[in-house]
Write an enzyme that holds these catalytic residues in place. Structure first.
Site, PDB file in Angstrom:
ATOM      1  N   TYR A   1      -2.147   1.849  10.647  1.00 26.32           N
ATOM      2  CA  TYR A   1      -2.648   0.827  10.771  1.00 26.32           C
ATOM      3  C   TYR A   1      -3.157   0.443  12.264  1.00 26.32           C
ATOM      4  CZ  TYR A   1       0.297  -0.056   6.856  1.00 26.32           C
ATOM      5  OH  TYR A   1       0.920   0.103   5.216  1.00 26.32           O
TER       6      TYR A   1
ATOM      7  N   ILE B   1       0.728  -1.147   0.056  1.00 26.80           N
ATOM      8  CA  ILE B   1       0.015   0.018   0.230  1.00 26.80           C
ATOM      9  C   ILE B   1       1.046   1.387   0.071  1.00 26.80           C
ATOM     10  CG2 ILE B   1      -0.325  -0.057   2.395  1.00 26.80           C
ATOM     11  CD1 ILE B   1      -3.095   1.051   2.059  1.00 26.80           C
ATOM     12  N   ALA B   2       0.564   2.067  -0.930  1.00 29.56           N
ATOM     13  CA  ALA B   2       1.519   3.303  -0.870  1.00 29.56           C
ATOM     14  C   ALA B   2       0.825   4.368  -1.644  1.00 29.56           C
ATOM     15  CB  ALA B   2       2.758   3.059  -1.951  1.00 29.56           C
TER      16      ALA B   2
ATOM     17  N   ASN C   1       8.535   3.438  10.223  1.00 25.95           N
ATOM     18  CA  ASN C   1       7.865   4.165   9.351  1.00 25.95           C
ATOM     19  C   ASN C   1       6.502   4.496  10.467  1.00 25.95           C
ATOM     20  OD1 ASN C   1       5.830   4.952   7.638  1.00 25.95           O
ATOM     21  ND2 ASN C   1       6.255   3.424   6.106  1.00 25.95           N
TER      22      ASN C   1
ATOM     23  N   GLU D   1       3.051  -6.641   7.015  1.00 27.13           N
ATOM     24  CA  GLU D   1       4.288  -6.066   7.659  1.00 27.13           C
ATOM     25  C   GLU D   1       4.288  -4.684   7.443  1.00 27.13           C
ATOM     26  OE1 GLU D   1       4.438  -8.602   5.076  1.00 27.13           O
ATOM     27  OE2 GLU D   1       4.116 -10.183   6.378  1.00 27.13           O
TER      28      GLU D   1
END
Length: 163
Positions: free
Chosen positions: A123, A77-78, A116, A111
């Site tokens: 999350y 995811i970015a 980060n 993960e």
């Protein structure tokens, strides 16, 4: 950068792979997936589902999910830095969670690099908890946090919010 109403979310297509890979290399220079990795993932449509955000024809974000029951795994995811902080990543993550539930997964796993905090915060705000720390998982010896979201907990939170 265009107005938010021009940003579209759609399924990733083979034609997006070069742009996705380019963004991947920009965002994760040490850990970028090779182009062949994205090609392989997209080809496994029985267990993988990928999306892209597009703004004026330009890929500005992407995400992928693997579901092999009973587990769903966030593959990637970015978001481009210019598009972060708008809730787009949260929307992508919510879509991954929803898709996992629709496919009857019991848990969503992921993960994340230990260094980060922005991603970890996202999350955690979505209900994920750290269940393990893998030492030296990423290049450069950076640890990974393994995070889990039990979907029955997520569904319960949704029901409470909608009550």
């Amino acid at each position: 950068m265009s107005e938010a109403n021009q940003i579209t979310l759609r399924r990733m297509a083979a034609e997006d792979l070069l742009a996705v890979h380019e963004l991947e290399q920009q965002l994760f220079p040490e850990d970028a997936w090779p182009l062949a990795g994205f090609e392989s993932e997209l080809a496994q449509s029985d267990t993988r589902t990928y999306w892209v955000y597009e703004d004026a024809g330009r890929v500005v974000g992407y995400a992928g999910l693997c579901v092999v029951l009973p587990i769903a795994d966030v593959q990637t995811i970015a978001m481009h830095p210019d598009y972060q902080g708008r809730g787009l990543g949260r929307k992508l993550l919510a879509l991954l969670i929803q898709t996992a539930g629709e496919k009857n997964a019991l848990d969503v796993m992921l993960e994340v690099r230990f260094d980060n905090p922005g991603a970890i915060g996202l999350y955690e705000s979505m209900g994920f908890t750290t269940i393990h720390r893998r030492k030296g998982y990423y290049k450069g010896g950076v640890d990974a946090l393994i995070m889990r979201l039990p979907l029955d907990v997520q569904q319960g939170q949704e029901e409470e919010r909608n009550a």
